[in-house]
Scaffold this active site. Structure first.
Site, short mmCIF file in Angstrom:
data_model
loop_
_atom_site.label_atom_id
_atom_site.label_comp_id
_atom_site.label_asym_id
_atom_site.label_seq_id
_atom_site.Cartn_x
_atom_site.Cartn_y
_atom_site.Cartn_z
N GLU A 54 -4.09 1.03 -7.10
CA GLU A 54 -4.55 2.00 -6.41
C GLU A 54 -3.57 2.98 -6.41
O GLU A 54 -2.91 3.39 -5.44
CB GLU A 54 -4.60 1.69 -4.76
CG GLU A 54 -5.30 2.44 -4.00
CD GLU A 54 -5.33 1.71 -2.39
OE1 GLU A 54 -6.37 2.27 -1.89
OE2 GLU A 54 -4.40 1.33 -2.07
N HIS A 64 0.73 -1.17 0.07
CA HIS A 64 0.04 0.22 -0.16
C HIS A 64 0.76 1.31 0.14
O HIS A 64 1.94 1.21 0.58
CB HIS A 64 -0.88 0.00 1.10
CG HIS A 64 -1.95 0.82 1.11
ND1 HIS A 64 -1.94 2.30 1.23
CD2 HIS A 64 -3.49 1.01 0.90
CE1 HIS A 64 -3.01 2.76 0.98
NE2 HIS A 64 -3.92 2.16 0.90
#
Length: 251
Positions: free
Chosen positions: A166, A94
């Site tokens: 993302e 992430h």
């Protein structure tokens, strides 16, 4: 293709009361239903979340894992510990981990490998910064992050794994999401995996994350190469989250 995978990433939010009430209400709303939904609470609440969702369709996702199996690593949690608790998915790569904790691609590779070794499902987050997007580096960045896994672990490492596109510029951003653009990136990712293995490219779940909400979720998931959504802020409000679920699953 399976039902779209919805993952709520709660990040560094929540407390015991929040976890209890939210999951009790969610389990009640989704009782006797078979949806593809996962919650990623802070690690301190993983066990509580697992207990609360035991008899439901909801699976639990960890936000992080350490590269070590055991030892003098204060504050860390191993893949074996996560598996022992009953966790199913683990987020790695992430952008917030890459930026704030200086995680490198090499560390992310090690995490991916240890997750697979423990028969958990890695969710590999990839994506570009706004500067990289402006400089038309999106595909290069995504390809580099995927190729690292393929080169070191082989294409079969992506069997029963998940990729979450993302883009860093879209997380919590007010920049409008151009859905056709993100579909093109998902298609690019899938096409590159297809060069190595057609079956894996067909079956792999490729999620999208970045300012997903009840207004855009259904349109995002209408795209042929987007199989799920990774939701941040919008998943912290129960009414907003259940609204997204209802819109997606037509309930």
């Amino acid at each position: 293709m399976k039902k779209p995978l919805i993952i709520a990433n709660w990040k560094l939010n929540g407390n015991q009361y929040f976890v209890n009430i939210f999951l009790e209400k969610l389990c009640y709303k989704l009782k006797k239903k078979k949806y593809n939904i996962s919650i990623a609470p802070s690690s301190i609440y993983l066990n509580k979340a697992i207990q609360k969702t035991k008899n439901s369709c909801i699976k639990i996702c960890a936000q992080n894992v350490d590269i070590n199996k055991f030892g003098a690593f204060t504050g860390d949690i191993s893949a074996e510990m996560l598996k022992n608790m009953g966790v199913k998915y683990v987020l790695i790569g992430h952008s917030e981990r890459r930026i704030y904790h200086k995680e490198t691609n090499k560390e992310i590779l090690k995490k991916f490998e240890i997750i697979k070794r423990n028969n958990l499902i890695p969710i590999l987050c990839i994506g570009e910064t706004l500067k990289e997007k402006i400089n038309k580096k999106t595909k290069d960045i995504c390809l580099n992050q995927i190729n690292l896994i393929i080169k070191n672990l082989g294409i079969k490492a992506f069997k029963n794994s998940i990729i979450a596109y993302e883009p860093i510029w879209a997380i919590g951003s007010k920049i409008p999401i151009k859905i056709q653009e993100i579909q093109k990136v998902h298609n690019f990712i899938r096409s590159k995996i297809k060069l190595y293995n057609k079956k894996i490219s067909k079956n792999i779940i490729i999620q999208y994350g970045g300012s997903v909400n009840h207004k855009n979720a259904k349109q995002i998931l209408k795209q042929p190469d987007i199989n799920g959504i990774l939701i941040g802020n919008a998943s912290l409000n129960f009414n907003n989250f259940i609204k997204i679920i209802k819109i997606i699953y037509n309930i």
